[in-house]
Design a protein around this motif. Sequence first.
Motif, mmCIF file in Angstrom:
data_model
loop_
_atom_site.group_PDB
_atom_site.id
_atom_site.type_symbol
_atom_site.label_atom_id
_atom_site.label_comp_id
_atom_site.label_asym_id
_atom_site.label_seq_id
_atom_site.Cartn_x
_atom_site.Cartn_y
_atom_site.Cartn_z
ATOM 1 N N LYS A 1 32.719 32.752 35.589
ATOM 2 C CA LYS A 1 32.014 33.811 36.305
ATOM 3 C C LYS A 1 32.770 34.400 37.479
ATOM 4 N N CYS A 2 33.696 33.681 38.040
ATOM 5 C CA CYS A 2 34.404 34.171 39.223
ATOM 6 C C CYS A 2 35.171 35.450 38.895
ATOM 7 N N LEU A 3 34.972 36.483 39.700
ATOM 8 C CA LEU A 3 35.634 37.762 39.448
ATOM 9 C C LEU A 3 37.126 37.703 39.729
ATOM 10 N N HIS A 4 37.574 36.668 40.421
ATOM 11 C CA HIS A 4 38.992 36.559 40.741
ATOM 12 C C HIS A 4 39.711 35.525 39.870
ATOM 13 N N ARG A 5 39.009 34.975 38.874
ATOM 14 C CA ARG A 5 39.690 34.067 37.957
ATOM 15 C C ARG A 5 40.700 34.861 37.132
ATOM 16 N N CYS B 1 37.403 33.110 45.145
ATOM 17 C CA CYS B 1 36.725 34.281 45.711
ATOM 18 C C CYS B 1 36.024 33.991 47.026
ATOM 19 N N GLY B 2 35.879 32.715 47.399
ATOM 20 C CA GLY B 2 35.239 32.357 48.650
ATOM 21 C C GLY B 2 33.727 32.349 48.604
ATOM 22 N N PRO C 1 43.418 39.411 37.390
ATOM 23 C CA PRO C 1 42.080 39.002 37.817
ATOM 24 C C PRO C 1 41.008 39.649 36.953
ATOM 25 N N ALA C 2 39.931 38.915 36.716
ATOM 26 C CA ALA C 2 38.855 39.414 35.850
ATOM 27 C C ALA C 2 38.247 40.697 36.376
ATOM 28 N N VAL C 3 38.236 40.874 37.698
ATOM 29 C CA VAL C 3 37.635 42.069 38.279
ATOM 30 C C VAL C 3 38.393 43.334 37.881
ATOM 31 N N ASP C 4 39.665 43.198 37.510
ATOM 32 C CA ASP C 4 40.478 44.361 37.135
ATOM 33 C C ASP C 4 40.607 44.539 35.623
#
Length: 208
Positions: A83-87, A67-68, A99-102
């Motif tokens: 915790k990373c939303l893009h994991r 996620c940067g 991705p976790a955010v979706d």
Amino acid sequence: MAVPSDIGASKLCSHCERQVPSSNFDLHNAHCIRNLQRCTVCGDMIPKSRATKHHQDNHAPVSCSQCGESIERELLVIHERDKCLHRIVTCGYCEFPLPAVDLDKHLNICGNRTEYCNPCGKYVRLCEKLAHDLQFHEGNSDGGGDSSREQHGESNHSSPAADLSRRVPRERPRDTSQRRWLVTLAITGIAIIIGSFVLQRRNPSQQQ
């Protein structure tokens, strides 16, 4: 012969907080103050000439590769894993990686798909399958119906981010139609790859 009283004695260096033999204290004190400094993060005494490199190598924040986001070095592994939303995580209904955010949006759609229940001959939403099985197919018909319905109602109104271990049975067999779709997709992909390979072999031979 008189023996000097300071032999074997030591003094505490106020700069590095080490005990130093009294005979070498003045030399040590001058060298310590001139060349060493204490790291404000870990407390180690390090050469002043390497202070910047020490901080960069051991304490400077690093960027998450997914996620940067800038993360403390000691917490990077936990961030990338939990915790990373893009994991990448897996849907508990269809086992699709995303991705976790979706995930929440996907669960709302995927969980509302229906699956045929063979014992009772009804179509049941996947998000209600666990409560349905517990209520009707676990032998708890005496007095357990009302409580099961109450639990079932709570699951309908729970947030999408609720604990998946409670909402989704992880080891539920996949729908037969989904298996057929996956097999068809795999066969189609293999056929495309083989066709492309054959065409590539033909083109050079035709040019010759």
